[in-house]
Every structure is written in C-alpha cells, then in structure tokens.
Scaffold this motif. Sequence first.
Motif, PDB file in Angstrom:
ATOM      1  N   GLY A 129       0.799  -1.223   0.000  1.00  0.00           N
ATOM      2  CA  GLY A 129       0.000   0.000   0.000  1.00  0.00           C
ATOM      3  C   GLY A 129       0.828   1.267   0.000  1.00  0.00           C
ATOM      4  N   GLY A 130       1.952   1.238  -0.710  1.00  0.00           N
ATOM      5  CA  GLY A 130       2.822   2.413  -0.792  1.00  0.00           C
ATOM      6  C   GLY A 130       3.771   2.568   0.377  1.00  0.00           C
ATOM      7  N   ASN A 131       3.724   1.673   1.353  1.00  0.00           N
ATOM      8  CA  ASN A 131       4.644   1.770   2.492  1.00  0.00           C
ATOM      9  C   ASN A 131       6.099   1.562   2.070  1.00  0.00           C
ATOM     10  N   LEU A 132       6.317   0.841   0.971  1.00  0.00           N
ATOM     11  CA  LEU A 132       7.682   0.581   0.513  1.00  0.00           C
ATOM     12  C   LEU A 132       8.120   1.534  -0.591  1.00  0.00           C
ATOM     13  N   VAL A 133       7.257   2.501  -0.927  1.00  0.00           N
ATOM     14  CA  VAL A 133       7.613   3.520  -1.921  1.00  0.00           C
ATOM     15  C   VAL A 133       8.108   4.740  -1.153  1.00  0.00           C
ATOM     16  N   ILE A 170       7.913  12.910   6.437  1.00  0.00           N
ATOM     17  CA  ILE A 170       7.181  11.811   5.801  1.00  0.00           C
ATOM     18  C   ILE A 170       8.162  11.023   4.946  1.00  0.00           C
ATOM     19  N   THR A 171       8.157   9.704   5.095  1.00  0.00           N
ATOM     20  CA  THR A 171       9.172   8.897   4.417  1.00  0.00           C
ATOM     21  C   THR A 171       8.642   8.049   3.267  1.00  0.00           C
ATOM     22  N   ASN A 172       7.302   7.845   3.206  1.00  0.00           N
ATOM     23  CA  ASN A 172       6.802   6.969   2.140  1.00  0.00           C
ATOM     24  C   ASN A 172       5.448   7.446   1.616  1.00  0.00           C
ATOM     25  N   LEU A 173       5.053   6.859   0.486  1.00  0.00           N
ATOM     26  CA  LEU A 173       3.833   7.279  -0.198  1.00  0.00           C
ATOM     27  C   LEU A 173       2.588   7.043   0.655  1.00  0.00           C
ATOM     28  N   HIS A 174       2.567   5.952   1.401  1.00  0.00           N
ATOM     29  CA  HIS A 174       1.414   5.664   2.248  1.00  0.00           C
ATOM     30  C   HIS A 174       1.219   6.770   3.300  1.00  0.00           C
ATOM     31  N   LEU A 187      -0.837  17.858   4.658  1.00  0.00           N
ATOM     32  CA  LEU A 187      -1.684  18.862   5.321  1.00  0.00           C
ATOM     33  C   LEU A 187      -1.904  18.555   6.803  1.00  0.00           C
ATOM     34  N   PHE A 188      -2.023  17.257   7.134  1.00  0.00           N
ATOM     35  CA  PHE A 188      -2.258  16.850   8.513  1.00  0.00           C
ATOM     36  C   PHE A 188      -1.222  15.807   8.922  1.00  0.00           C
ATOM     37  N   PRO A 189       0.022  16.199   9.136  1.00  0.00           N
ATOM     38  CA  PRO A 189       1.056  15.215   9.499  1.00  0.00           C
ATOM     39  C   PRO A 189       0.783  14.583  10.856  1.00  0.00           C
ATOM     40  N   ASN A 190       1.426  13.454  11.092  1.00  0.00           N
ATOM     41  CA  ASN A 190       1.208  12.707  12.328  1.00  0.00           C
ATOM     42  C   ASN A 190       1.635  13.504  13.558  1.00  0.00           C
TER      43      ASN A 190
END
Length: 204
Positions: free
Chosen positions: A140-144, A151-155, A164-167
Amino acid sequence: WFSAGHRIIAAVAYENLTPTVKSEIDDLTRTMFYAKNGESRFLQSSTWADKIKAEDVSAFNAWHYIDLPDIQNTISPPLLNPENVAWAVRKSIPVLTSYKANETEKILFLNFLVHFVGDAHQPMHCIARYNSAFPQGDRGGNLVFISYPNITNLHAFWDSVGGLFPNTLRIRNRQVEKIARQMEDEYPKNYFANKIHDQDPWHW
C-alpha cells in the motif's frame, strides 16, 4: 488518516447521526472515554484502533486495509487476506445491533467501526502494487519511499492528506469540528448523489 484526519471523519459522522443513535452512542462512549462532551468521546473513539496498534497490539492490524492487487509484469500476487478492512466493517455492524452483545463488546466494535470506515476511504489502504520492483507487493505504498518533511513513504503522504495533517500535528477538537463543518459545506450530501446510500464497504 493520522489522528487529525480520523477525528475530522468522526466529526462529520457524528454531525449526521440521528438524535436517537447519537444518544445511544453517547451512552456507549461514556463506558470507555472520559470527556464530558459526547462528540469529544466519539472523536477519541475514532483513533483508538491506531493507539492500540502503536502499543504493539497486532491482532487487528490486517483489519485496517485490503491489498487489492495492482498487477504489472505478470506478477502473481498472493490471495487476499479474508480478514481485511471491508470484512472488519461488515463484522462490526452486527455487534452494535445485537441484543446479545454486552457494552464492552459494543464499545470495542464501535471504536473499530468508526476507525475502519475512515481507513477504507484512504486509497493506499486499499491497494498493493505488484511489479518487478515489488514482486511481494509495495504494501500500500509503504515501501515507496519519498523525500518530504517528516514523511518517508507514499502511504504516509496519503495518511497526512498530502502533508496537510502530518502525524505530528496536534489540533484541538474545536478546530477539528470547524474543519469538518467546512468540508460539509464544500461537499454537501447532494454532491454524492446516490453514492451516499451505498453502505457496502466493498464498493467503497
């Protein structure tokens, strides 16, 4: 679809509950959460499934997503895990309507339902790409991997709504409710036409 996103989704949902259902949910959330306001408790409910995941409770991890395969290069993907986000939504609803389920079971599955309905609408929770670069799937984009602040990946980029709403964002419920009302104004019910009546998570 980090904390802020799930709370916004929950605020929209809470606003659209009938008075009877809202009263029942307020009573139910009072059994687990301590905010005085019913909506605040419901917003807490929406993030609970991620909180237990962060505390290494992994039994429900597969319920957050469904890896529908996007296949390239004739890769053969594995069979879908039958316990996925669509399955979890379907399983949660009967518990909440059951006369046999107790309050503990109902609040747990309310927490799951409000969270997984949100997860089912995050595109990267619903796909896995299989190609020569990712023969086992990209999760699900976690490895992209991408280069973007915090932010490090597409997911995660999708989870943050394009940054817009980072963790790391901490916003108050009052702000969450304001954003939810703005979204409802921009996208009223008639915007969705007949889709608003489709309650099948497989279609989502």
